[in-house]
Design a protein around this motif. Structure first.
Motif, mmCIF file in Angstrom:
data_model
loop_
_atom_site.group_PDB
_atom_site.id
_atom_site.type_symbol
_atom_site.label_atom_id
_atom_site.label_comp_id
_atom_site.label_asym_id
_atom_site.label_seq_id
_atom_site.Cartn_x
_atom_site.Cartn_y
_atom_site.Cartn_z
ATOM 1 N N ASP A 106 3.599 4.073 -3.264
ATOM 2 C CA ASP A 106 2.341 4.368 -4.110
ATOM 3 C C ASP A 106 2.913 3.258 -5.262
ATOM 4 N N GLU A 107 4.135 3.511 -5.673
ATOM 5 C CA GLU A 107 4.703 2.767 -6.808
ATOM 6 C C GLU A 107 4.647 1.224 -6.556
ATOM 7 N N ILE A 108 5.474 0.829 -5.369
ATOM 8 C CA ILE A 108 5.468 -0.519 -4.919
ATOM 9 C C ILE A 108 4.129 -1.171 -4.697
ATOM 10 N N ALA A 109 3.211 -0.599 -4.161
ATOM 11 C CA ALA A 109 1.769 -1.082 -3.889
ATOM 12 C C ALA A 109 1.398 -1.411 -5.184
ATOM 13 N N CYS A 110 1.374 -0.404 -6.216
ATOM 14 C CA CYS A 110 0.806 -0.858 -7.823
ATOM 15 C C CYS A 110 1.189 -2.008 -8.262
ATOM 16 N N ALA A 111 2.676 -2.051 -8.389
ATOM 17 C CA ALA A 111 3.389 -3.170 -8.827
ATOM 18 C C ALA A 111 2.917 -4.728 -8.069
ATOM 19 N N LEU A 112 2.892 -4.696 -6.967
ATOM 20 C CA LEU A 112 2.406 -5.742 -5.965
ATOM 21 C C LEU A 112 1.108 -6.124 -6.218
ATOM 22 N N LEU A 113 0.219 -5.403 -6.530
ATOM 23 C CA LEU A 113 -1.185 -5.873 -6.407
ATOM 24 C C LEU A 113 -1.499 -7.036 -7.296
ATOM 25 N N PRO A 114 -1.141 -7.169 -8.514
ATOM 26 C CA PRO A 114 -1.160 -8.199 -9.288
ATOM 27 C C PRO A 114 -0.574 -9.571 -8.764
ATOM 28 N N LEU A 125 0.782 -0.771 5.629
ATOM 29 C CA LEU A 125 -0.301 -0.021 5.964
ATOM 30 C C LEU A 125 -0.836 0.749 4.938
ATOM 31 N N HIS A 126 -0.298 1.162 3.802
ATOM 32 C CA HIS A 126 -0.857 1.806 2.497
ATOM 33 C C HIS A 126 -2.134 0.602 2.042
ATOM 34 N N LEU A 127 -1.442 -0.493 2.003
ATOM 35 C CA LEU A 127 -2.352 -1.527 1.279
ATOM 36 C C LEU A 127 -3.539 -2.177 2.044
ATOM 37 N N LEU A 167 -5.975 -5.042 2.019
ATOM 38 C CA LEU A 167 -5.151 -6.174 2.012
ATOM 39 C C LEU A 167 -3.822 -6.065 3.162
ATOM 40 N N GLU A 168 -3.348 -7.233 3.726
ATOM 41 C CA GLU A 168 -2.380 -7.002 4.841
ATOM 42 C C GLU A 168 -1.247 -8.334 4.716
ATOM 43 N N PRO A 169 -0.248 -7.855 5.041
ATOM 44 C CA PRO A 169 0.531 -9.264 5.030
ATOM 45 C C PRO A 169 0.292 -10.338 6.105
ATOM 46 N N VAL A 170 0.166 -11.544 5.985
ATOM 47 C CA VAL A 170 0.415 -12.382 7.155
ATOM 48 C C VAL A 170 1.275 -12.213 8.243
ATOM 49 N N HIS A 171 2.408 -11.682 7.719
ATOM 50 C CA HIS A 171 3.454 -11.520 8.671
ATOM 51 C C HIS A 171 4.503 -10.329 8.242
ATOM 52 N N LEU A 172 4.837 -9.491 9.170
ATOM 53 C CA LEU A 172 5.828 -8.451 8.891
ATOM 54 C C LEU A 172 7.149 -8.794 9.508
ATOM 55 N N PHE A 173 8.104 -9.062 8.783
ATOM 56 C CA PHE A 173 9.544 -9.446 9.377
ATOM 57 C C PHE A 173 10.292 -7.979 9.291
#
Length: 262
Positions: free
Chosen positions: A80-88, A112-114, A120-126
């Motif tokens: 939750d914390e990471i998602a909020c910080a990443l959105l901008p 998954l949360h995003l 929103l989804e990353p173009v690639h997950l490593f």
């Protein structure tokens, strides 16, 4: 409003560390640390990565500039914390995730949360050096075994961590962070997906001398393509300069190709 925006910016910068800013980059690469780790190692990747990529590293509570903050209680709180910080940072941008060891779980659950909450989804997950949450091959310790001695035995077995980190007198902060993170990691449960969770492509990396891993099982969580690489070394194979170089070049090339094909 301005004061609130400033407060949110400060909060986000605590969570997301970007030492080498490159706002004109085509991609934002967000890196998630291993258990007990901080953001510094991955933040430095931005120094010599191609200009098409801007590197952001996640800094969890209880370490570095957040040393006085209490550790997260579970994976949901972290995500939750990471998602909020990443959105901008990621909204309207091409972005990808890279996670090593525990960071693989954090990256996956954040992705998954995003997707589920913000579309929103990353173009690639490593992902690196950890079997997926649903794999039977992942190490799972009984709560009674989550003591310093048992944890040290397991971590020494996977290899790659300097002996000084296992000395609570020389590195008490690392010991405390490691135990806190492993409690969270140990509590994560996930069944075999009844349906694909993500649609992005996934690439796995692991060390040839690491304990047995079921990296192939990561293909179960996405409808996208899947690839896997085994590089020489143990659990922390990625700290070998030649392996680091390979990973950076592979990520950059993969992202640039995705830009042309999207």
């Amino acid at each position: 409003m301005e004061r609130r925006d400033k407060a949110e910016t400060i909060r986000n910068e605590k969570v997301v560390n970007c030492v080498y800013q490159n706002r004109n980059a085509l991609f934002r690469l967000v890196c998630f640390p291993w258990g007990g780790g901080g953001s510094t190692y991955f933040a430095k990747w931005g120094q010599d990565i191609p200009n098409s990529v801007e590197v952001h590293a996640i800094r969890l509570a209880g370490r570095e500039s957040r040393l006085e903050e209490p550790f997260a209680s579970d994976m949901n709180q972290i995500v939750d914390e990471i998602a909020c910080a990443l959105l901008p940072i990621i909204q309207g941008e091409y972005f990808a995730f890279f996670g090593h060891s525990m960071g693989s779980f954090t990256a996956f659950f954040t992705a998954l949360h995003l997707k589920e909450k913000y579309n929103l989804e990353p173009v690639h997950l490593f992902v690196s050096s950890l079997s997926p949450p649903h794999s039977k091959a992942r190490i799972h310790l009984h709560k009674d075994d989550l003591c310093k001695e048992e944890i040290f035995y397991v971590m020494k077995k996977v290899g790659g961590i300097p002996d000084k980190f296992f000395d609570k007198k020389k590195s008490p902060e690392f010991v405390t962070r490691l135990l806190a993170d492993l409690h969270i990691l140990n509590d994560v449960t996930s069944d075999i997906p009844s349906k694909t969770r993500l649609s992005c492509d996934i690439t796995c990396f692991s060390g040839s001398e690491d304990i047995p891993l079921d990296m192939e099982a990561w293909k179960d969580v996405t409808s996208g393509s899947f690839d896997s690489f085994v590089l020489p070394g143990n659990h922390f194979y990625l700290m070998e300069p030649s392996n680091t170089s390979f990973i950076k070049k592979y990520i950059t090339k993969t992202l640039e190709i995705s830009a042309f094909t999207s």
